[in-house]
Design a protein around this motif. Structure first.
Motif, PDB file in Angstrom:
ATOM      1  N   VAL A 106     -21.808  20.631   1.157  1.00  0.00           N
ATOM      2  CA  VAL A 106     -20.310  20.216  -0.177  1.00  0.00           C
ATOM      3  C   VAL A 106     -21.112  20.069  -1.816  1.00  0.00           C
ATOM      4  CG1 VAL A 106     -19.594  20.992   1.416  1.00  0.00           C
ATOM      5  CG2 VAL A 106     -19.629  18.613   0.085  1.00  0.00           C
ATOM      6  N   LEU A 107     -22.224  19.090  -1.742  1.00  0.00           N
ATOM      7  CA  LEU A 107     -22.665  18.665  -3.622  1.00  0.00           C
ATOM      8  C   LEU A 107     -22.909  19.618  -4.469  1.00  0.00           C
ATOM      9  CD1 LEU A 107     -22.341  15.585  -4.511  1.00  0.00           C
ATOM     10  CD2 LEU A 107     -24.988  15.475  -3.700  1.00  0.00           C
ATOM     11  N   TYR A 108     -23.326  20.711  -3.175  1.00  0.00           N
ATOM     12  CA  TYR A 108     -24.453  21.719  -4.439  1.00  0.00           C
ATOM     13  C   TYR A 108     -23.618  22.881  -4.290  1.00  0.00           C
ATOM     14  CZ  TYR A 108     -27.076  23.422   0.127  1.00  0.00           C
ATOM     15  OH  TYR A 108     -27.125  24.522   0.820  1.00  0.00           O
ATOM     16  N   ILE A 109     -22.639  23.191  -3.590  1.00  0.00           N
ATOM     17  CA  ILE A 109     -22.191  24.381  -3.706  1.00  0.00           C
ATOM     18  C   ILE A 109     -20.989  24.486  -3.887  1.00  0.00           C
ATOM     19  CG2 ILE A 109     -21.499  26.071  -1.932  1.00  0.00           C
ATOM     20  CD1 ILE A 109     -23.581  26.283  -0.865  1.00  0.00           C
ATOM     21  N   GLY A 110     -19.824  23.187  -3.694  1.00  0.00           N
ATOM     22  CA  GLY A 110     -19.140  22.751  -4.385  1.00  0.00           C
ATOM     23  C   GLY A 110     -17.535  23.773  -3.474  1.00  0.00           C
ATOM     24  N   PRO A 111     -16.403  23.751  -3.873  1.00  0.00           N
ATOM     25  CA  PRO A 111     -15.867  23.880  -2.918  1.00  0.00           C
ATOM     26  C   PRO A 111     -15.626  25.134  -2.093  1.00  0.00           C
ATOM     27  CG  PRO A 111     -14.921  23.992  -5.126  1.00  0.00           C
ATOM     28  CD  PRO A 111     -15.914  23.973  -5.563  1.00  0.00           C
ATOM     29  N   VAL A 112     -17.106  26.020  -1.973  1.00  0.00           N
ATOM     30  CA  VAL A 112     -17.199  27.052  -1.028  1.00  0.00           C
ATOM     31  C   VAL A 112     -17.673  26.170   0.479  1.00  0.00           C
ATOM     32  CG1 VAL A 112     -18.060  28.799  -0.726  1.00  0.00           C
ATOM     33  CG2 VAL A 112     -17.251  28.901  -3.380  1.00  0.00           C
ATOM     34  N   ALA A 113     -18.428  24.954   0.090  1.00  0.00           N
ATOM     35  CA  ALA A 113     -19.412  24.855   1.130  1.00  0.00           C
ATOM     36  C   ALA A 113     -17.438  24.192   1.872  1.00  0.00           C
ATOM     37  CB  ALA A 113     -20.161  23.973   1.172  1.00  0.00           C
ATOM     38  N   VAL A 114     -17.042  23.277   1.060  1.00  0.00           N
ATOM     39  CA  VAL A 114     -15.455  22.657   1.314  1.00  0.00           C
ATOM     40  C   VAL A 114     -15.296  23.339   2.637  1.00  0.00           C
ATOM     41  CG1 VAL A 114     -13.764  21.072   1.155  1.00  0.00           C
ATOM     42  CG2 VAL A 114     -15.636  21.154  -0.071  1.00  0.00           C
ATOM     43  N   ARG A 115     -14.643  24.952   2.334  1.00  0.00           N
ATOM     44  CA  ARG A 115     -14.224  25.994   3.335  1.00  0.00           C
ATOM     45  C   ARG A 115     -15.217  26.502   4.530  1.00  0.00           C
ATOM     46  NH1 ARG A 115     -10.964  30.546   2.742  1.00  0.00           N
ATOM     47  NH2 ARG A 115     -10.064  31.099   5.345  1.00  0.00           N
ATOM     48  N   LEU A 116     -16.161  26.265   4.601  1.00  0.00           N
ATOM     49  CA  LEU A 116     -17.383  26.809   5.519  1.00  0.00           C
ATOM     50  C   LEU A 116     -17.055  25.690   6.530  1.00  0.00           C
ATOM     51  CD1 LEU A 116     -20.543  27.645   3.508  1.00  0.00           C
ATOM     52  CD2 LEU A 116     -18.900  29.356   4.723  1.00  0.00           C
ATOM     53  N   TYR A 117     -17.347  23.933   5.444  1.00  0.00           N
ATOM     54  CA  TYR A 117     -17.040  22.817   6.732  1.00  0.00           C
ATOM     55  C   TYR A 117     -15.582  23.560   7.235  1.00  0.00           C
ATOM     56  CZ  TYR A 117     -15.997  17.841   7.415  1.00  0.00           C
ATOM     57  OH  TYR A 117     -15.123  17.165   8.196  1.00  0.00           O
ATOM     58  N   TRP A 118     -15.280  23.331   6.756  1.00  0.00           N
ATOM     59  CA  TRP A 118     -13.148  23.290   7.455  1.00  0.00           C
ATOM     60  C   TRP A 118     -13.460  24.316   8.589  1.00  0.00           C
ATOM     61  CZ3 TRP A 118     -11.517  19.208   4.408  1.00  0.00           C
ATOM     62  CH2 TRP A 118     -10.269  18.739   5.213  1.00  0.00           C
ATOM     63  N   THR A 119     -13.799  25.650   7.805  1.00  0.00           N
ATOM     64  CA  THR A 119     -14.309  26.569   9.411  1.00  0.00           C
ATOM     65  C   THR A 119     -15.065  26.598  10.370  1.00  0.00           C
ATOM     66  OG1 THR A 119     -13.311  28.535   7.140  1.00  0.00           O
ATOM     67  CG2 THR A 119     -14.786  28.561   9.237  1.00  0.00           C
TER      68      THR A 119
ATOM     69  N   PRO B 224     -19.035  32.626  17.516  1.00  0.00           N
ATOM     70  CA  PRO B 224     -19.417  32.724  16.499  1.00  0.00           C
ATOM     71  C   PRO B 224     -20.638  32.839  16.040  1.00  0.00           C
ATOM     72  CG  PRO B 224     -17.100  32.602  16.167  1.00  0.00           C
ATOM     73  CD  PRO B 224     -17.863  31.727  17.213  1.00  0.00           C
ATOM     74  N   HIS B 225     -21.510  34.886  15.986  1.00  0.00           N
ATOM     75  CA  HIS B 225     -22.439  34.333  15.764  1.00  0.00           C
ATOM     76  C   HIS B 225     -23.190  33.678  14.063  1.00  0.00           C
ATOM     77  CE1 HIS B 225     -26.952  35.521  14.815  1.00  0.00           C
ATOM     78  NE2 HIS B 225     -26.565  36.401  14.131  1.00  0.00           N
ATOM     79  N   ARG B 226     -21.854  34.328  13.489  1.00  0.00           N
ATOM     80  CA  ARG B 226     -21.514  33.979  12.268  1.00  0.00           C
ATOM     81  C   ARG B 226     -21.883  32.268  11.934  1.00  0.00           C
ATOM     82  NH1 ARG B 226     -17.866  36.093   7.272  1.00  0.00           N
ATOM     83  NH2 ARG B 226     -18.486  37.978   8.097  1.00  0.00           N
ATOM     84  N   GLY B 227     -20.953  31.180  13.182  1.00  0.00           N
ATOM     85  CA  GLY B 227     -20.682  29.964  12.445  1.00  0.00           C
ATOM     86  C   GLY B 227     -21.937  29.415  12.755  1.00  0.00           C
ATOM     87  N   THR B 228     -22.957  30.366  13.798  1.00  0.00           N
ATOM     88  CA  THR B 228     -24.284  29.486  13.847  1.00  0.00           C
ATOM     89  C   THR B 228     -25.602  29.496  12.655  1.00  0.00           C
ATOM     90  OG1 THR B 228     -24.450  30.177  16.646  1.00  0.00           O
ATOM     91  CG2 THR B 228     -26.008  29.636  15.562  1.00  0.00           C
ATOM     92  N   ILE B 229     -25.169  30.760  12.502  1.00  0.00           N
ATOM     93  CA  ILE B 229     -25.980  31.391  10.324  1.00  0.00           C
ATOM     94  C   ILE B 229     -25.606  30.234   9.690  1.00  0.00           C
ATOM     95  CG2 ILE B 229     -26.444  32.574   8.840  1.00  0.00           C
ATOM     96  CD1 ILE B 229     -26.066  34.787  10.594  1.00  0.00           C
ATOM     97  N   VAL B 230     -24.977  29.567   9.763  1.00  0.00           N
ATOM     98  CA  VAL B 230     -23.479  29.031   8.359  1.00  0.00           C
ATOM     99  C   VAL B 230     -24.609  27.480   9.052  1.00  0.00           C
ATOM    100  CG1 VAL B 230     -21.939  27.662   8.088  1.00  0.00           C
ATOM    101  CG2 VAL B 230     -21.636  30.177   8.233  1.00  0.00           C
TER     102      VAL B 230
END
Length: 226
Positions: free
Chosen positions: A48-61, A80-86
């Motif tokens: 989240v430090l380098y991506i910002g709010p988008v990474a916060v959303r990824l963290y929340w999801t 889900p496969h997407r979660g593993t990739i993230v």
């Protein structure tokens, strides 16, 4: 001196990263949403430090549900496969981001700010791999030389392709930034524009590493299914 608008933009981008960092930090340690795997707390904070709010959303999801789980998930077949990739890209990206910071600060500390770019890139890459090994080692309850080699073998097998893809994009962007995008005055560690350029490169690395992580995860699953 960099244009005032560029310095302002750099400070804003860095501030957004810090605010995002604080959000995840508070959720993790103040509200007690600790990750089952301790190093993932560092991974999400760095991401989240380098991506910002988008990474916060990824963290929340994808990150926060792991913290809310009653116990570490040993069977992730339903995830889900997407979660593993993230998770994979975020983890490898954290290795690269920390490697970038540590190596660049070390070069600056040794008074080598004008060294060839490839020296910095070699340091960044080696430090990223070293941090990846340390993260694997910290996950193990044992501390021995054999465990170090086992951690290194795991990184080579599971993460090296993703780390390399991330670094290639980061280094490609930094080369453009130094020679074409922000050539004058030269980017320096003590300038906000340097770290802003690093943020952009890491975001590019995150995007570029996604297909590599998907391929590597798919390959592991294919081998495991045999």
């Amino acid at each position: 001196m960099q244009p005032s608008w560029l310095s302002t933009l750099s400070w804003i981008s860095l501030a957004v990263g810090v605010v995002s960092f604080v959000i995840v930090l508070v959720d993790t340690y103040l509200y007690g949403h600790r990750q089952p795997v301790g190093v993932m707390e560092i991974v999400w904070l760095v991401t989240v430090l380098y991506i910002g709010p988008v990474a916060v959303r990824l963290y929340w999801t994808w990150g926060r549900p792991e913290a809310l789980a009653p116990s570490p998930r040993k069977d992730r077949s339903r995830r889900p496969h997407r979660g593993t990739i993230v998770t994979q890209v975020s983890r490898c990206g954290a290795h690269c981001a920390l490697g970038f910071v540590v190596a660049e600060v070390a070069l600056y500390g040794f008074d080598l700010p004008r060294s060839p770019l490839w020296i910095g890139y070699a340091g960044d890459y080696l430090m990223a791999v070293t941090i990846a090994v340390l993260f694997r080692l910290f996950e193990s309850p044992r501390r021995s030389l054999a465990e170090v080699w086992r951690a290194l073998a795991t990184v080579v097998k599971v993460e090296l392709v993703t780390i390399t893809a991330f670094e290639v994009a980061l280094f490609g962007w930094l080369t453009l930034a130094h020679h074409m995008v922000f050539p004058e005055p030269p980017l320096r560690l003590d300038s906000p524009t340097f770290w802003f350029a690093g943020q952009i490169g890491m975001i590019a690395g995150f995007v570029t590493a996604w297909p590599a992580a998907s391929w590597q995860i798919g390959r592991r699953m294919s081998v495991a299914a045999r």
